[in-house]
Design an enzyme around this catalytic site. Structure first.
Site, mmCIF file in Angstrom:
data_model
loop_
_atom_site.group_PDB
_atom_site.id
_atom_site.type_symbol
_atom_site.label_atom_id
_atom_site.label_comp_id
_atom_site.label_asym_id
_atom_site.label_seq_id
_atom_site.Cartn_x
_atom_site.Cartn_y
_atom_site.Cartn_z
ATOM 1 N N PRO A 88 15.159 -23.571 91.903
ATOM 2 C CA PRO A 88 15.844 -24.847 92.491
ATOM 3 C C PRO A 88 16.023 -24.503 94.073
ATOM 4 O O PRO A 88 16.177 -25.530 94.846
ATOM 5 C CB PRO A 88 17.238 -25.100 91.945
ATOM 6 C CG PRO A 88 17.403 -24.330 90.773
ATOM 7 C CD PRO A 88 16.100 -23.074 90.935
ATOM 8 N N ASP A 168 -7.571 -39.482 95.700
ATOM 9 C CA ASP A 168 -6.358 -39.497 95.593
ATOM 10 C C ASP A 168 -5.537 -40.245 96.388
ATOM 11 O O ASP A 168 -5.524 -39.815 97.576
ATOM 12 C CB ASP A 168 -5.543 -37.936 95.190
ATOM 13 C CG ASP A 168 -5.754 -37.333 94.197
ATOM 14 O OD1 ASP A 168 -6.334 -38.036 93.205
ATOM 15 O OD2 ASP A 168 -5.758 -36.001 93.969
#
Ligand code: 9D3
Length: 261
Positions: A88, A168
């Site tokens: 994290p 994309d």
């Protein structure tokens, strides 16, 4: 590309390697993926991979010795690989990070569990720390799958011409236009006529406008970071003119339109 994922839950990856684009990349020889069981490198009788934190406190920390053994084994097998810690505290993962990683020969992922891994593993082995976003998960396995998934489809040759990575939406900073397939009328909702016209220039123009308006409505932050093309500026000016006209018509129709307000 060689990918090794170090984890205490290697079975979580069994289904991951055998479906969709990831599976095809492996079958076509673009990807060699494996999940490595950290526990197999623990040397005590009970194959322990965690221990209590120095200084006290709740939770457990991943022991350094099994991780170091697993890392050395994988580095010997793929000496060019970058070692990534899923945590994290890492750098937020993005399409740009995916593109950078897609240029590497090999990637070794360390999936943390518990409170994290012993800091000396980070110092000695880790090239980059990566987070997939600001929310709390229970370990690094799903984040590693997210990263591998995003990277694999950028390896040259993995996507066919059908869905090329160059097309994309995030590659050019716009969201994609809406998509439609048959039937033409679905429960009273019809496909925009222009898409059935066969006029390729008009379709390309509609798609660009639809991508711009969707990005403006759903992700205005993407437009702030972006340089518009001449064609996009033309579209934005056309909207601006249409809005001006609408305001003019509205104010001209108000009952007090002659009183100067
Ligand atoms: C109770 C523990 N936490 C204090 C808030 C620290 C913590 C340690 C380990 C929180 C989550 C985890 C497990 N998560 C990951 O290993 C992880 C993760 C994530 O939780 N969110 C986004 N990206 C990632 S990458 C690895």
């Amino acid at each position: 590309m060689d990918v090794a994922v170090l984890t205490i839950f290697p079975e979580m990856f069994d289904r991951f390697w055998t479906h969709g684009i990831v599976r095809r990349a492996i079958e076509q020889g673009h990807l060699n993926g494996s999940a490595v069981d950290i526990r197999a490198f623990a040397e005590d009788r009970h194959k322990v991979t965690d221990d209590r934190p120095y200084g006290g406190g709740c939770g457990m920390v991943m022991k350094p010795e099994p991780l170091a053994k697993a890392l050395r084994a994988e580095r010997e097998r793929m000496p060019e690989a970058a070692t990534l810690l899923m945590t994290p505290q890492g750098r937020p993962f993005s399409q740009q990070t995916a593109a950078e990683l897609a240029g590497r020969q090999g990637l070794i992922f360390i999936c943390g569990r518990y409170e994290g891994v012993d800091e000396r593993i980070v110092q000695q082995f880790v090239d980059a720390e990566i987070s997939i976003g600001d929310y709390v998960l229970t370990g690094g396995e799903l984040p590693a799958m997210v990263v591998v998934d995003a990277v694999v489809r950028l390896i040259p040759g993995v996507l066919g011409g059908l869905d090329s990575a160059a097309n994309d939406s995030f590659a050019d900073g716009l969201l994609e236009h809406a998509h439609y397939t048959r039937p033409r009328d679905f429960e009273g909702r019809e496909v925009p006529d222009v898409l059935l016209s066969g006029n390729h220039a008009a379709i390309a123009q509609w798609r660009l406008e639809a991508a711009l308006v969707r990005t403006f409505l759903k992700r205005p932050d993407l437009l702030e970071k972006r340089e518009f093309t001449a064609q996009e500026i033309a579209i934005l000016k056309k909207w601006s003119q249409e809005l001006e006209n609408l305001i003019q018509v509205q104010s001209a129709c108000r009952p007090d339109s002659l009183s100067g307000h």
